[in-house]
Design a protein around this motif. Structure first.
Motif, short mmCIF file in Angstrom:
data_model
loop_
_atom_site.label_atom_id
_atom_site.label_comp_id
_atom_site.label_asym_id
_atom_site.label_seq_id
_atom_site.Cartn_x
_atom_site.Cartn_y
_atom_site.Cartn_z
N ASP A 1 -64.19 -6.05 31.15
CA ASP A 1 -62.88 -5.76 30.59
C ASP A 1 -62.77 -4.26 30.32
O ASP A 1 -63.21 -3.77 29.28
CB ASP A 1 -62.67 -6.55 29.30
N PRO A 2 -62.21 -3.47 31.26
CA PRO A 2 -62.08 -2.03 31.05
C PRO A 2 -61.27 -1.67 29.80
O PRO A 2 -61.56 -0.67 29.14
CB PRO A 2 -61.39 -1.54 32.33
N ASP A 3 -60.24 -2.47 29.49
CA ASP A 3 -59.45 -2.20 28.29
C ASP A 3 -60.30 -2.28 27.03
O ASP A 3 -60.19 -1.44 26.14
CB ASP A 3 -58.28 -3.19 28.20
N ARG A 4 -61.13 -3.31 26.96
CA ARG A 4 -62.02 -3.46 25.80
C ARG A 4 -63.00 -2.29 25.71
O ARG A 4 -63.23 -1.74 24.63
CB ARG A 4 -62.77 -4.77 25.93
N ASP A 5 -63.56 -1.90 26.85
CA ASP A 5 -64.53 -0.80 26.85
C ASP A 5 -63.89 0.48 26.33
O ASP A 5 -64.49 1.21 25.54
CB ASP A 5 -65.07 -0.58 28.26
N ARG B 1 -61.20 0.72 24.44
CA ARG B 1 -60.76 0.56 23.06
C ARG B 1 -61.90 0.82 22.07
O ARG B 1 -61.74 1.55 21.09
CB ARG B 1 -60.21 -0.86 22.87
N PHE B 2 -63.07 0.26 22.36
CA PHE B 2 -64.19 0.43 21.44
C PHE B 2 -64.81 1.83 21.56
O PHE B 2 -65.47 2.29 20.62
CB PHE B 2 -65.26 -0.64 21.71
N PHE B 3 -64.59 2.50 22.70
CA PHE B 3 -65.18 3.82 22.85
C PHE B 3 -64.40 4.88 22.08
O PHE B 3 -64.90 5.99 21.88
CB PHE B 3 -65.22 4.20 24.34
N GLU B 4 -63.22 4.56 21.62
CA GLU B 4 -62.43 5.54 20.88
C GLU B 4 -63.15 6.04 19.65
O GLU B 4 -63.08 7.23 19.30
CB GLU B 4 -61.07 4.92 20.50
N ARG B 5 -63.88 5.18 18.97
CA ARG B 5 -64.57 5.61 17.76
C ARG B 5 -65.69 6.60 18.09
O ARG B 5 -65.97 7.51 17.31
CB ARG B 5 -65.13 4.40 17.02
N PRO C 1 -40.13 2.63 15.52
CA PRO C 1 -41.50 3.05 15.84
C PRO C 1 -42.33 1.91 16.41
O PRO C 1 -42.13 0.73 16.09
CB PRO C 1 -42.05 3.51 14.48
N LEU C 2 -43.30 2.28 17.27
CA LEU C 2 -44.18 1.29 17.88
C LEU C 2 -45.33 0.98 16.94
O LEU C 2 -46.00 1.88 16.44
CB LEU C 2 -44.73 1.82 19.20
N GLU C 3 -45.56 -0.31 16.72
CA GLU C 3 -46.67 -0.73 15.86
C GLU C 3 -47.57 -1.74 16.54
O GLU C 3 -48.60 -2.11 15.98
CB GLU C 3 -46.13 -1.33 14.56
N ARG C 4 -47.20 -2.22 17.74
CA ARG C 4 -48.00 -3.20 18.45
C ARG C 4 -48.45 -2.64 19.79
O ARG C 4 -47.72 -1.88 20.44
CB ARG C 4 -47.21 -4.49 18.68
N GLN D 1 -55.68 4.23 25.41
CA GLN D 1 -55.70 5.12 24.26
C GLN D 1 -54.96 4.51 23.08
O GLN D 1 -55.40 4.61 21.93
CB GLN D 1 -55.08 6.47 24.62
N PHE D 2 -53.83 3.85 23.34
CA PHE D 2 -53.12 3.19 22.26
C PHE D 2 -53.96 2.07 21.65
O PHE D 2 -53.97 1.88 20.44
CB PHE D 2 -51.78 2.64 22.76
N GLU D 3 -54.66 1.33 22.50
CA GLU D 3 -55.53 0.27 21.97
C GLU D 3 -56.62 0.87 21.10
O GLU D 3 -56.99 0.31 20.07
CB GLU D 3 -56.13 -0.54 23.12
N GLY D 4 -57.16 2.01 21.53
CA GLY D 4 -58.17 2.66 20.71
C GLY D 4 -57.63 3.13 19.38
O GLY D 4 -58.28 2.99 18.34
N TRP D 5 -56.44 3.72 19.39
CA TRP D 5 -55.85 4.21 18.14
C TRP D 5 -55.43 3.08 17.21
O TRP D 5 -55.66 3.13 16.01
CB TRP D 5 -54.64 5.07 18.46
#
Length: 544
Positions: free
Chosen positions: A76-80, A82-86, A251-254, A317-321
């Motif tokens: 799952d590239p999206d998951r990878d 998302r968690f790498f943002e931290r 504003p976007l929240e999701r 990036q949005f998923e990470g944030w």
């Protein structure tokens, strides 16, 4: 192609990142052997799994035979991302100019940071300690001239002295050229068949010989092997008007709303660059919230980005944030604006021709482009989930293999929920070709009667109580002319029981009704209403 000297670069690499991210998402303990699968093959493993003999490229059965307790995780590239943002945020707390090469790898320029912290060695020690303490993950750091060499140095946790990059690369296997995202498998295979096994042997060839035998990408790979710069030439700062900013009200929240906004924004951003004959190789993503917070991230790209590549990175990036960042680093309000900046561009000719819909495009490409723009416009009116397209996916039955996905979304078969959920010819129990021309969304319940007039019962996996003679649909029987089966929908093993069996039948014509070939199934978990001990037979599809 002009020669450009590489820049002294530090790369921080988190080993086995797809496994680390998947285990964090599924809360798998670190001591459990785990592997990430795509297309039924291992793409990443944990150190514990490797100790048991699990290797990249193995099929799932082979991997599980070597390690029966292996935890199977989907790619799952999206998951990878998302968690790498931290991790990227932790690096950014110490060093400015962080560029995400891909989830698991970040690159930063060395010169300024090394001078501030007193040298490269203190910088490396501080980064490793800080990332391990803040993000809670293991990492390795490498320093070399250029991103390519720095990534390989990070894999070995070494610091290559300035000017010694070519000597460091020379003994390495030529397969190192095929880094994730580079897509140089065919080139590497050809080099090995020609007897070129190391980067040094490849670097010894002259540019003239390489240019006459290989493609432009082969020439770039040759320069990587020589320790030269690893980007296409003629990079330049784009004019400010190519940056794109959009406001959001409300504003976007999701994440899903942000992903939908990213789709149209990425298309406009890419089209603006295309009009100037440019493509983006380093993308800056900037956002602000209704409470005045600002967030920024720069993505370094191995190849020039198309519209889909821009959209993916904005979504990641949005998923990470919004999801994976630490509570103190998450936006406290909705996102009110988003800005995309092409921090670095190359000439448009570095993109494949098929990615451009303009001058030189074929008639088919023009039609495809117009259709895609029309679909995006309808999505803007009705919503992203209201415009879908059918895709073939993995599954045993024909209905299971067809999935409806929103237009513009990448194929969901690339990252299925189940690693076995692929269009793999070796799928256990998959119905062989040809598939029915008509597949019913909801199977049609029918009765199946034998010569005695009683309902046909399954006595075993492949045995019927009596040969079928009629199919009863809405109270009307149709005589069976020929039949084949049944076949269980699972690989037959002594400890397995199938949930369903398949049969193919040809019904005789009657009156105006022509002869028809059907695909039928029996769900062994559901009993027929008229016969409590009989399975429920259904029509799954019809053949031409």
């Amino acid at each position: 192609m002009n020669v450009v000297e590489p820049v002294r670069t530090l790369v921080l690499w988190c080993p086995d990142w797809p496994v680390v991210a998947a285990c964090a998402a599924d809360q798998v303990p670190a001591h459990r052997p785990a592997a990430v699968f795509a297309a039924n093959r291992v793409v990443a493993t944990s150190a514990v799994a490797r100790a048991s003999g699990v290797r990249r490229g193995q099929r799932r059965r082979e991997a599980q035979s070597r390690c029966p307790e292996l935890v199977v995780l989907p790619a799952d590239p999206d998951r990878d991302a998302r968690f790498f943002e931290r991790v990227a945020a932790a690096v950014e707390e110490l060093v400015v100019g962080v560029e995400v090469v891909r989830p698991g790898v970040v690159a930063v320029p060395v010169s300024g940071a090394a001078g501030y912290f007193g040298g490269e060695e203190p910088l490396i020690e501080m980064l490793v300690d800080h990332v391990s303490g803040v993000a809670g993950v293991e990492c390795q750091v490498g320093v070399a001239d250029g991103v390519f060499a720095a990534v390989l140095a990070a894999h070995r946790a070494v610091r290559v002295p300035p000017g010694a990059t070519a000597a460091f690369l020379a003994p390495l296997d030529v397969r190192e050229l095929d880094q994730p995202g580079a897509d140089r498998g065919e080139l590497v295979d050809l080099l090995r068949r020609l007897g070129i096994r190391t980067l040094g042997a490849f670097a010894e060839l002259t540019e003239r010989d390489v240019a006459s035998r290989f493609s432009a990408d082969g020439l770039r790979a040759h320069r990587l092997a020589r320790g030269r710069f690893d980007r296409p030439p003629h990079r330049r700062r784009p004019p400010p008007e190519l940056s794109l900013r959009t406001e959001f009200d409300p504003p976007l929240e999701r994440v899903d709303a942000a992903a939908f906004a990213a789709r149209s924004l990425a298309g406009r951003f890419h089209a603006g660059l295309a009009e100037h004959g440019l493509a983006c190789t380093r993308l800056g993503i900037y956002a602000g919230t209704e409470r005045g917070e600002e967030f920024a991230r720069v993505w370094r790209c191995a190849e020039p980005l198309d519209a889909q590549g821009v959209e993916n990175r904005v979504r990641w990036q949005f998923e990470g944030w919004l999801r994976a960042a630490e509570p103190g680093a998450r936006p406290t309000g909705g996102v009110t604006w988003l800005r995309l900046v092409p921090d670095e561009t190359v000439e448009g000719r570095h993109l494949q021709t098929g990615l451009w819909h303009g001058a030189g495009a074929t008639a088919d490409e023009e039609r495809d482009g117009r259709a895609a723009r029309a679909m995006v416009h309808v999505q803007g009116l009705l919503g992203p989930e209201r415009v879908v397209t059918a895709r073939l996916d993995g599954g045993r039955g024909p209905a299971e293999r067809v999935r409806l996905v929103p237009w513009g979304e990448r194929h969901q078969a690339d990252t299925p929920a189940n690693p076995l959920d692929r269009t793999d010819p070796a799928w256990p129990g998959r119905l062989p070709a040809p598939s029915p021309a008509t597949v019913y969304r909801r199977p049609v319940p029918v009765g199946l009667r034998g010569e005695s007039g009683a309902e046909v019962v399954l006595l075993g996996r492949r045995e019927l109580s009596e040969p079928p003679r009629a199919v009863v649909l809405s109270g009307q029987p149709r005589a069976v002319r020929r039949w084949a089966g049944p076949w269980p929908d699972k690989l037959v093993r002594s400890t397995w029981q199938p949930d369903r069996v398949w049969m193919q039948l040809v019904l005789e014509g009657s009156g105006d009704e022509p002869e028809v070939a059907l695909l039928m199934a029996a769900d062994l978990r559901t009993e027929a209403p008229q016969c409590p001990q009989c399975p429920q037979w259904t029509i799954e599809g019809m053949y031409d």
